[in-house]
Design an enzyme around this catalytic site. Structure first.
Site, PDB file in Angstrom:
ATOM      1  N   SER A  88      74.711 -30.131  47.136  1.00 16.27           N
ATOM      2  CA  SER A  88      75.937 -29.325  47.064  1.00 16.27           C
ATOM      3  C   SER A  88      75.740 -28.178  46.080  1.00 16.27           C
ATOM      4  O   SER A  88      74.993 -28.324  45.105  1.00 16.27           O
ATOM      5  CB  SER A  88      77.091 -30.173  46.557  1.00 16.27           C
ATOM      6  OG  SER A  88      77.568 -30.999  47.569  1.00 16.27           O
ATOM      7  N   HIS A  89      76.443 -27.081  46.312  1.00 15.23           N
ATOM      8  CA  HIS A  89      76.501 -25.993  45.329  1.00 15.23           C
ATOM      9  C   HIS A  89      77.860 -26.071  44.642  1.00 15.23           C
ATOM     10  O   HIS A  89      78.831 -26.505  45.267  1.00 15.23           O
ATOM     11  CB  HIS A  89      76.380 -24.637  46.029  1.00 15.23           C
ATOM     12  CG  HIS A  89      75.001 -24.354  46.528  1.00 15.23           C
ATOM     13  ND1 HIS A  89      74.491 -23.085  46.633  1.00 15.23           N
ATOM     14  CD2 HIS A  89      74.017 -25.175  46.956  1.00 15.23           C
ATOM     15  CE1 HIS A  89      73.260 -23.129  47.102  1.00 15.23           C
ATOM     16  NE2 HIS A  89      72.948 -24.397  47.315  1.00 15.23           N
ATOM     17  N   PRO A  90      77.971 -25.630  43.371  1.00 17.31           N
ATOM     18  CA  PRO A  90      79.294 -25.633  42.743  1.00 17.31           C
ATOM     19  C   PRO A  90      80.212 -24.657  43.492  1.00 17.31           C
ATOM     20  O   PRO A  90      79.783 -23.562  43.854  1.00 17.31           O
ATOM     21  CB  PRO A  90      79.013 -25.148  41.320  1.00 17.31           C
ATOM     22  CG  PRO A  90      77.691 -24.472  41.382  1.00 17.31           C
ATOM     23  CD  PRO A  90      76.927 -25.097  42.503  1.00 17.31           C
ATOM     24  N   THR A  96      78.961 -19.067  45.177  1.00 17.26           N
ATOM     25  CA  THR A  96      78.178 -20.306  45.293  1.00 17.26           C
ATOM     26  C   THR A  96      76.672 -20.003  45.240  1.00 17.26           C
ATOM     27  O   THR A  96      75.850 -20.917  45.337  1.00 17.26           O
ATOM     28  CB  THR A  96      78.497 -21.035  46.618  1.00 17.26           C
ATOM     29  OG1 THR A  96      78.320 -20.110  47.688  1.00 17.26           O
ATOM     30  CG2 THR A  96      79.909 -21.589  46.632  1.00 17.26           C
TER      31      THR A  96
END
Ligand SMILES: CC(C)(COP(=O)(O)OP(=O)(O)OC[C@H]1O[C@@H](n2cnc3c(N)ncnc32)[C@H](O)[C@@H]1OP(=O)(O)O)[C@@H](O)C(=O)NCCC(=O)NCCS
Length: 220
Positions: A88-90, A96
């Site tokens: 996942s990316h923040p 992102t």
């Protein structure tokens, strides 16, 4: 000249893998990171990647699959094009894109000199005797129970209970493989931990769950 060098490097990598795990089988193009492990009698078909992954004995992974940060139990069958450990990316930052938050990513140019956000990738667990169909994707941190089946093309975003078949996007349970009683007894038997000699002796009983369980549950 360059293609020849690439071919030579690939051949050396394959030889190193075969030396590291002499009881397993590796097809060309497979890459196993130094922090990964491959159990005995396992097979990696062409162009499989294992990154921080432990693959159990008697498990196989078909062409083009990529397994990242995962424990895979024994006797698992993983089809081709499967991706395990989707990161996942923040999403709370404006962008992102890692160019704004993590200069340690393998990218050519950044707008930060720091690692402002560490993206922690939770470890994925695939228990014993799981079958994962072609092109399925498993999000990082998911636990797939013993004996479960992931249908072709599924995207798994929630844990999968033991002996449950899941399909679709997002993956949802469709049925269990056996009755509740059989599922419970198979789980309790932990048959996948028996010795090779014992499994060899019991092998013909695997065709009928009741008969295998009767043999496993008989007092010694
Ligand atoms: C999931 C699977 C194991 C079948 O399980 P099953 O319980 O026997 O499923 P059925 O064929 O009885 O189908 C049950 C329902 O699920 C649906 N379904 C089956 N497989 C599906 C899949 N991969 N994705 C979405 N829906 C699926 C069927 O259309 C059916 O829907 P309906 O009740 O609305 O008609 C199988 O379809 C599958 O995906 N196998 C993976 C094959 C593969 O990738 N092999 C690679 C070599 S290892």
């Amino acid at each position: 000249m360059i293609p020849l060098l690439g071919t030579l490097k690939a051949a050396v990598r394959l030889r190193q893998l075969r030396r590291r795990f002499p009881l397993s089988v590796f097809h060309p193009g497979s890459v196993v990171s130094q922090d990964s492990n491959v159990g005995n009698y396992s097979v990696l078909f062409a162009n499989v990647g294992l990154e921080s992954a432990n693959l159990g004995a008697y498990s196989y992974v078909q062409s083009g699959s990529l397994l990242t940060n995962v424990e895979v139990g024994p006797f698992c069958s993983i089809a081709g094009g499967v991706i395990v450990g989707l990161a996942s990316h923040p999403m709370h930052l404006v962008s992102t894109s890692p160019v704004f938050y993590d200069c340690e990513q393998p990218l050519p140019r950044f707008f930060t000199r720091e690692r402002l956000v560490t993206t922690h990738l939770p470890r994925t667990i695939i228990n014993a005797d799981v079958w994962i169909g072609q092109n399925a994707m498993i999000k990082a941190g998911i636990n797939i129970g013993v004996g479960a089946v992931v249908g072709a093309g599924a995207i798994v975003t929630r844990d999968v209970p033991p002996y449950t078949i899941v399909t679709g996007i997002p993956a949802r349970p469709t049925r269990t493989r056996f009755s509740q009683d059989i599922c419970r007894r198979l789980l309790e038997s932990r048959w996948w931990e028996r010795s090779d000699a014992e499994l060899e002796r019991l092998a013909e009983l695997f065709a009928v769950p009741d008969r295998l369980l009767a043999a496993l549950e008989r007092p010694k």
